[in-house]
Design an enzyme around this catalytic site. Sequence first.
Site, PDB file in Angstrom:
ATOM      1  N   GLU A 184       0.802  -1.223   0.000  1.00 38.67           N
ATOM      2  CA  GLU A 184       0.000   0.000   0.000  1.00 38.67           C
ATOM      3  C   GLU A 184       0.841   1.284   0.000  1.00 38.67           C
ATOM      4  O   GLU A 184       0.656   2.166   0.862  1.00 38.67           O
ATOM      5  CB  GLU A 184      -0.993  -0.023   1.162  1.00 38.67           C
ATOM      6  CG  GLU A 184      -1.958  -1.203   1.030  1.00 38.67           C
ATOM      7  CD  GLU A 184      -3.133  -1.182   1.995  1.00 38.67           C
ATOM      8  OE1 GLU A 184      -3.131  -0.352   2.921  1.00 38.67           O
ATOM      9  OE2 GLU A 184      -4.055  -2.003   1.819  1.00 38.67           O
ATOM     10  N   GLU A 301      -5.195  -8.463  -0.701  1.00 37.52           N
ATOM     11  CA  GLU A 301      -6.013  -8.252   0.498  1.00 37.52           C
ATOM     12  C   GLU A 301      -7.435  -7.957   0.042  1.00 37.52           C
ATOM     13  O   GLU A 301      -7.652  -7.157  -0.869  1.00 37.52           O
ATOM     14  CB  GLU A 301      -5.520  -7.060   1.337  1.00 37.52           C
ATOM     15  CG  GLU A 301      -4.196  -7.256   2.047  1.00 37.52           C
ATOM     16  CD  GLU A 301      -3.812  -6.036   2.889  1.00 37.52           C
ATOM     17  OE1 GLU A 301      -4.735  -5.301   3.317  1.00 37.52           O
ATOM     18  OE2 GLU A 301      -2.612  -5.827   3.101  1.00 37.52           O
TER      19      GLU A 301
END
Length: 526
Positions: A184, A301
């Site tokens: 991220e 995810e």
Amino acid sequence: MLALNKIATMSLLYLAAATAIAATNETPRLISADLQQTNGPLNTMFKRCVGAGRANEGLRGDWQRQLTIARRECGFEYIRMHGLFTDDMGVYRESNGKPEYNWQYIDELFDFLHGIGMKPFVELGFMPNGLASGSKSIFWWKGNVTPPKDMTKWADFIRAFVLHEQERYGDAEVRTWYFEVWNEPNLTDGFWAGTQQQYFDLYAATARAIKSVSADYKVGGPGTAGCGWITEFLHFCDTNHAPVDFVSTHTYGVESGYLDETATHGTALSRNPNSIFGEVKQVRQQISDSAIPKLELHFTEWSSSYTPADPFHDSYHSAAYILDKLKKCGDAAQSMSYWTFTDIFEEIGPRWTPFHGGFGLMNYQDIKKPAFYAYQFLNRLGQTELKNNDPSSWICADKDGGVQALVWDFTNTFPGKNMINQVFYKRDLPSQPKNQVTLNLSHLPKGKYTVETYKVGYRVNDAYDTYRDLGTPAQLTKAQVAEIKSKNSGAPLETKTVKIGRDGKFTQQFDLRENDAMLITLKPMR
């Protein structure tokens, strides 16, 4: 007169029956499959990978015990986690400016994975403090999120790591792994203290270091939150000839926001019926529209919520939610890695209660949540998918002559406006009647079959409601753990023997309530 009274009485009975059906919102649902009509091999992207908190947790006995259970019962093949290179893994230091590498903790972790038949989906991060350009960190366990102080030293470190894995596990094994660069990086207030360009530079240096060991090793990124940076990442790789084998990104089914670990602001389940799978298909289209259109897509995810403090994760609603989203993804992604397999997850430190809205399929005491049973049911499906026009079911056949029907109802009952998950899903939320389902199978071979029916739903394999019945104790005694497990064991609701005649037909009717999931299995008796 008697005839008129009889007609009137019958009319009242019909009216009462119609009113009862309307009141319970039951509508007939017919699900049919013919064993001679198939869609080919079942796409098992749903169990390709699963997530975990951080690498150091993987050295714990309880974590390893739970992953062994998840591997055995849910069939997960790969596991992805943060923090492989943080200082609690002891991988890097410098002596008089000269790098020293240490792989002992990683060896212990990867050896365990190998021993239970799993593979690492290797997230490369975070930054060892000895290599870091700054001190900015994230989470209770202090993952350093700054760029490397020396890109050459970073590349040498990555090359040494990959060479070590090649030597330890063999070239053929490492060719089956995935190497994902960072996590991220588009959350620059969280996981990455650099710019987008600095991440791209890190990606290119890392990818080239990996490919210098073997061109066959798979590398990709950008591992972004909320499907960010995909178009820019693909453009960078194309124009800079940076090696790339797959795209990775993340999505969560909430209305807005990222990285609210403590749910300080509250989370709200998305009311958008296209959440999750809509983003998956969008990213697939972005890849298709790029100059590198054939890349694999991995959602490394995904879940209903991005905080480990969301009671939806513990709720019975989660099982049907998972099944609904996965089915509607179709073949757009090569894996959908559920975040995470366990509540042993310490981004904000150790948790203080047995049910706290953690990400996991299991809680600290190995209690299986409804979400666990969704994956267990999926793993019991056979290798061949049968044609079936019902969008909320899978019907499969296996090589031993068995048939499995997985059927669910996902109804989003979240009220939306002025409500948050942290209030709504802590309540007792009885499910409402929804459908009477008729399952019809045809062209079954003649003979006797054992038929088992499994279910997860309100107060059926619904550990959180049992916990609530106990008064939501802050700590569980051994007796309470045993009680919760015994009442939510996943045992079949019904086991019976049926005889299939020459017509090869099987029919079963059952009631399905809101957010129920049911698995019906037929096994030939030898």
